[in-house]
Motif scaffolding. Sequence first.
Motif, short mmCIF file in Angstrom:
data_model
loop_
_atom_site.label_atom_id
_atom_site.label_comp_id
_atom_site.label_asym_id
_atom_site.label_seq_id
_atom_site.Cartn_x
_atom_site.Cartn_y
_atom_site.Cartn_z
N TYR A 139 0.85 -1.19 0.00
CA TYR A 139 0.00 0.00 0.00
C TYR A 139 0.89 1.24 0.00
CZ TYR A 139 -2.99 3.74 1.72
OH TYR A 139 -3.63 4.94 1.88
N VAL A 140 0.62 2.13 -0.94
CA VAL A 140 1.39 3.36 -1.06
C VAL A 140 0.54 4.53 -0.57
CG1 VAL A 140 2.62 4.90 -2.63
CG2 VAL A 140 2.64 2.44 -3.04
N PRO A 141 0.96 5.22 0.48
CA PRO A 141 0.18 6.37 0.98
C PRO A 141 0.09 7.47 -0.06
CG PRO A 141 1.79 5.63 2.60
CD PRO A 141 2.12 4.92 1.32
N ASP A 142 -0.91 8.32 0.05
CA ASP A 142 -1.05 9.43 -0.89
C ASP A 142 -0.06 10.54 -0.55
OD1 ASP A 142 -2.07 10.51 1.42
OD2 ASP A 142 -4.15 10.52 0.76
N ARG A 143 -0.04 11.55 -1.40
CA ARG A 143 0.94 12.63 -1.25
C ARG A 143 0.72 13.42 0.04
NH1 ARG A 143 1.08 15.21 -7.39
NH2 ARG A 143 1.86 13.32 -8.45
N LEU A 144 -0.54 13.63 0.40
CA LEU A 144 -0.80 14.38 1.63
C LEU A 144 -0.26 13.65 2.84
CD1 LEU A 144 -2.10 16.83 2.95
CD2 LEU A 144 -4.26 15.56 3.06
N SER A 145 -0.38 12.34 2.87
CA SER A 145 0.16 11.56 3.99
C SER A 145 1.68 11.67 4.06
CB SER A 145 -0.26 10.10 3.85
OG SER A 145 -1.67 9.98 3.87
N TRP A 146 2.32 11.62 2.87
CA TRP A 146 3.78 11.78 2.87
C TRP A 146 4.16 13.17 3.38
CZ3 TRP A 146 6.42 7.68 2.86
CH2 TRP A 146 6.15 6.59 2.06
N LEU A 147 3.40 14.18 2.94
CA LEU A 147 3.73 15.55 3.35
C LEU A 147 3.56 15.73 4.86
CD1 LEU A 147 4.46 18.44 2.47
CD2 LEU A 147 2.01 18.88 2.15
#
Length: 403
Positions: A139-147
């Motif tokens: 599962y790859v988190p979305d960009r907001l989660s990475w930010l």
Amino acid sequence: MAKNLRDVAEHVRAMGESIEFVDVLASCVGVLYTVLSLRWFSTDAFVGAYAHLQWLLMAVRIALYLALPFIPVAIAYAICAFNLAAFAVPMPGNGMEYVGTCYALALLAWRGSRKRACACLCVVLVGSVAITLLKSEGYVPDRLSWLVGLAPYCIALFCGLVVREWQDLLVRRRLAEREVAYREKQLRMVHTLHDSVANTLSYAVLLCRSRQGGNDEQVERLLEQALKALRSDVIAPAANRTDDDGQAVGTPVETLMPDADRDDNRSYADDVRAVLKETNDRLAVLGFAGESILIDRGGNPSRQWSQFVCGIVRELGSNIAKHAAPGDYALTVVADAERTTIMSSNECDDGRLPKEEEHDEVLSSRFGLNDLLNAVHNVGGTAEWCREGNEWSIAIELPRAEV
């Protein structure tokens, strides 16, 4: 054994003196956060199986936070590495600890090497991404989660760099202020050299030029005064090294003042009277007929007032000796509680021989009167001068409170 204990005690004392309050505060917050995190992130489903590991992680974190105030930079690296390694432990509910890592990165940017702090940030970011991807099982988190997950580390490093630049700016400002103070002190020494030594030597040169005999003793006395002023007012202050506050090391500031060894009960106006008498005697030897007097109408003169007025009197007397025609002159100082007025007048010397004019550059730097007028204007005073016929006069008015 006793020597080793003393060395350890000295080391502990030096370490205690270097402790920063912010490190102590961060240590307390980190310990409190570690203890509370057991209640926030632990559940009954896995607390039994991973209880020993949780206690171990908590114990190591607390140990690191307790050691943080003593060796902050080294412990900051250790906190980043430990939190990253602890994040990789396959324990349910185990997340990256933001508090300790963020403060560690800020501390490294603040007090450590900038390059190493940036390298540590890169390791934390890459390691966090890699561990998150491994734990997510595809599962790859979305960009907001990475930010949201990675931005606090970058912000913490940026805040540390800002604090560091701010402190460097304060240090540079303090060094610039010390440099300005040093240059001002050197400028005062140069003015002292000109006002005291150069004027005295000018009198000696004029005595040597005069055709009157028997001036050897007077010339010798003038040269002795010049040498004494050079040693006490210029060489001695310049020989004193200055500490961080700009004061002389091992020498009281008062000893640098020319009149500091005087009786405290003596009026500062007496210094002006003494300089006026000295100027009057010197001009009398050169063939001038006049009087230098002080009219004291009250007030409470200060040391700065007397030094400033004495400098003006010396400069005006020297100008009379160098540029006026031997004859009548007047030099008067009128002091009251509100202002001080200094007046000087003399006959102009228009009949000099060409041979004597060749030597004018030796006696006049052409800066004395200009510097004097600038100093008068700087303290809020005024100066007016004029020439009527063969008489030259100048009037200087000083506000007593500003001198």
